[in-house]
Design a protein around this motif. Structure first.
Motif, mmCIF file in Angstrom:
data_model
loop_
_atom_site.group_PDB
_atom_site.id
_atom_site.type_symbol
_atom_site.label_atom_id
_atom_site.label_comp_id
_atom_site.label_asym_id
_atom_site.label_seq_id
_atom_site.Cartn_x
_atom_site.Cartn_y
_atom_site.Cartn_z
ATOM 1 N N HIS A 115 0.839 -1.191 0.000
ATOM 2 C CA HIS A 115 0.000 0.000 0.000
ATOM 3 C C HIS A 115 0.881 1.250 0.000
ATOM 4 N N GLU A 116 0.626 2.174 -0.922
ATOM 5 C CA GLU A 116 1.350 3.457 -1.019
ATOM 6 C C GLU A 116 2.869 3.290 -0.931
ATOM 7 N N PRO A 117 3.467 2.513 -1.844
ATOM 8 C CA PRO A 117 4.907 2.241 -1.719
ATOM 9 C C PRO A 117 5.786 3.498 -1.780
ATOM 10 N N GLU A 118 5.395 4.474 -2.609
ATOM 11 C CA GLU A 118 6.221 5.689 -2.724
ATOM 12 C C GLU A 118 6.263 6.450 -1.394
ATOM 13 N N THR A 119 5.108 6.543 -0.734
ATOM 14 C CA THR A 119 5.046 7.223 0.568
ATOM 15 C C THR A 119 5.893 6.462 1.576
ATOM 16 N N LEU A 120 5.758 5.155 1.540
ATOM 17 C CA LEU A 120 6.502 4.259 2.423
ATOM 18 C C LEU A 120 8.005 4.535 2.348
ATOM 19 N N LEU A 121 8.494 4.669 1.123
ATOM 20 C CA LEU A 121 9.939 4.850 0.918
ATOM 21 C C LEU A 121 10.430 6.219 1.375
ATOM 22 N N GLY A 122 9.513 7.142 1.564
ATOM 23 C CA GLY A 122 9.890 8.463 2.056
ATOM 24 C C GLY A 122 9.800 8.569 3.576
ATOM 25 N N LEU A 123 9.268 7.531 4.232
ATOM 26 C CA LEU A 123 9.054 7.604 5.685
ATOM 27 C C LEU A 123 10.180 6.987 6.510
ATOM 28 N N ALA A 124 10.968 6.100 5.888
ATOM 29 C CA ALA A 124 12.038 5.416 6.636
ATOM 30 C C ALA A 124 13.157 5.042 5.678
ATOM 31 N N ASN A 125 14.322 4.776 6.241
ATOM 32 C CA ASN A 125 15.370 4.118 5.466
ATOM 33 C C ASN A 125 15.068 2.622 5.479
ATOM 34 N N PHE A 126 15.588 1.912 4.511
ATOM 35 C CA PHE A 126 15.340 0.474 4.443
ATOM 36 C C PHE A 126 16.676 -0.277 4.535
ATOM 37 N N PRO A 132 18.314 -16.666 0.943
ATOM 38 C CA PRO A 132 18.774 -17.631 -0.047
ATOM 39 C C PRO A 132 17.973 -17.512 -1.346
ATOM 40 N N GLY A 133 18.692 -17.469 -2.443
ATOM 41 C CA GLY A 133 18.018 -17.353 -3.741
ATOM 42 C C GLY A 133 18.274 -15.992 -4.354
ATOM 43 N N SER A 134 18.159 -14.942 -3.553
ATOM 44 C CA SER A 134 18.326 -13.594 -4.129
ATOM 45 C C SER A 134 19.370 -12.800 -3.350
ATOM 46 N N ASP A 135 20.234 -13.509 -2.605
ATOM 47 C CA ASP A 135 21.148 -12.787 -1.710
ATOM 48 C C ASP A 135 22.342 -12.169 -2.409
ATOM 49 N N HIS A 136 22.665 -12.604 -3.633
ATOM 50 C CA HIS A 136 23.862 -12.056 -4.279
ATOM 51 C C HIS A 136 23.546 -10.995 -5.331
ATOM 52 N N GLN A 137 22.290 -10.723 -5.530
ATOM 53 C CA GLN A 137 21.932 -9.762 -6.572
ATOM 54 C C GLN A 137 22.089 -8.327 -6.080
ATOM 55 N N PRO A 138 22.545 -7.407 -6.980
ATOM 56 C CA PRO A 138 22.646 -6.014 -6.550
ATOM 57 C C PRO A 138 21.266 -5.451 -6.224
ATOM 58 N N LEU A 139 21.251 -4.504 -5.281
ATOM 59 C CA LEU A 139 19.978 -3.949 -4.812
ATOM 60 C C LEU A 139 19.086 -3.454 -5.940
ATOM 61 N N GLU A 140 19.709 -2.728 -6.897
ATOM 62 C CA GLU A 140 18.851 -2.098 -7.922
ATOM 63 C C GLU A 140 18.147 -3.120 -8.806
ATOM 64 N N SER A 141 18.709 -4.345 -8.894
ATOM 65 C CA SER A 141 18.035 -5.349 -9.722
ATOM 66 C C SER A 141 16.867 -5.980 -8.952
ATOM 67 N N LEU A 142 16.824 -5.787 -7.628
ATOM 68 C CA LEU A 142 15.743 -6.373 -6.823
ATOM 69 C C LEU A 142 14.584 -5.407 -6.638
ATOM 70 N N LEU A 143 14.872 -4.136 -6.814
ATOM 71 C CA LEU A 143 13.834 -3.126 -6.605
ATOM 72 C C LEU A 143 12.840 -3.155 -7.764
ATOM 73 N N PRO A 144 11.530 -3.253 -7.484
ATOM 74 C CA PRO A 144 10.568 -3.290 -8.589
ATOM 75 C C PRO A 144 10.734 -2.076 -9.515
ATOM 76 N N GLU A 145 10.589 -2.347 -10.823
ATOM 77 C CA GLU A 145 10.851 -1.327 -11.854
ATOM 78 C C GLU A 145 10.059 -0.040 -11.604
ATOM 79 N N ARG A 146 8.802 -0.221 -11.176
ATOM 80 C CA ARG A 146 7.910 0.925 -10.967
ATOM 81 C C ARG A 146 8.461 1.908 -9.938
ATOM 82 N N LEU A 147 9.296 1.398 -8.998
ATOM 83 C CA LEU A 147 9.797 2.252 -7.921
ATOM 84 C C LEU A 147 11.209 2.758 -8.213
ATOM 85 N N ALA A 148 11.898 2.084 -9.142
ATOM 86 C CA ALA A 148 13.319 2.364 -9.364
ATOM 87 C C ALA A 148 13.580 3.795 -9.825
#
Ligand code: ATP
Length: 213
Positions: A115-126, A132-148
């Motif tokens: 819910h309201e992901p853009e607002t969420l990202l402005g309220l806290a640091n993450f 396991p499975g996605s631990d070696h991928q760079p952060l930007e490749s894990l972030l959904p395209e819509r938010l990147a």
């Protein structure tokens, strides 16, 4: 000082959750980490123990560690448990303190369905830890395209236009999940060393996650 905010279904809480909290607490020098079970999570429903049971298990698991605090914030709020509402409430309650929301890489990839992901990202640091499975991928490749689009990428830090950041915290992958624990209980298998003993006793006493329950 900064505060950690670790939201989850905690159905049930397990040792990987506790290691995530401890690791991020230490790495980011947080004052403490708030563990917040969601009362009515919009994403999950199968074999969900009651919010009261899940909160009790979080309390038992964190009782011996003064750096962890179980919070009943989402249990007191009616309606679906949206993290954005929790972060709004915590920003008011802890004015002037930086909030760090803790999450695994699997959760980061789903953030656009929250819910309201853009607002969420402005309220806290993450603070993101590998799963396991996605631990070696760079952060930007894990972030959904819509938010990147709202981020500037560095190798281990993504800077949001609000000034907040998403930071990766080194975490040796632990293949523990609540769904696997629930399946083990349902077939009568051992969950020792996956979950604290006090939580195992609670699960047994209340017959949680058993076949037919
Ligand atoms: P389920 O198996 O039912 O989906 P879960 O084990 O993923 O549950 P949640 O309560 O949904 O547990 O997770 C809360 C948070 O903890 C999420 O951000 C998730 O990514 C993170 N997390 C859970 N298990 C791990 C793990 N083994 N390693 C890293 N992060 C984890």
């Amino acid at each position: 000082m900064s505060l950690g905010v670790f939201g989850g279904t905690f159905n049930p809480i397990h040792f990987a959750h506790l290691r995530v909290a401890e690791t991020v607490w230490e790495a980011l020098d947080l004052e403490r980490v708030l563990l917040i079970p969601s009362a009515d999570p919009p994403h999950k429903s199968r074999r969900l123990a009651s919010a009261t049971h899940r909160l009790e298990m979080v309390k038992l698991a964190s009782a011996s560690n003064p750096s962890l605090e179980a919070l009943d914030l989402e249990l007191k709020r009616p309606g679906p448990s949206y993290t954005v509402d929790t972060l709004r409430a915590l920003s008011r309650r802890y004015k002037g303190q930086q909030l760090w929301f803790l999450l695994g890489t699997d959760t980061l990839t789903e953030l656009d369905s929250w819910h309201e992901p853009e607002t969420l990202l402005g309220l806290a640091n993450f603070a993101v830890v590998g799963r396991p499975g996605s631990d070696h991928q760079p952060l930007e490749s894990l972030l959904p395209e819509r938010l990147a689009g709202s981020f500037i990428a560095d190798p281990n830090v993504l800077k949001h236009e609000s000034g907040r950041e998403i930071r990766s915290v080194p975490f040796p992958p632990l293949g523990i999940s609540a769904s696997d624990i629930r399946k083990r209980i349902a077939r009568g298998a051992s969950i020792r060393y996956l979950v604290p003993d006090a939580v195992i006793e609670y699960i047994e006493k209340h017959h949680l996650y058993q076949e037919g329950s």
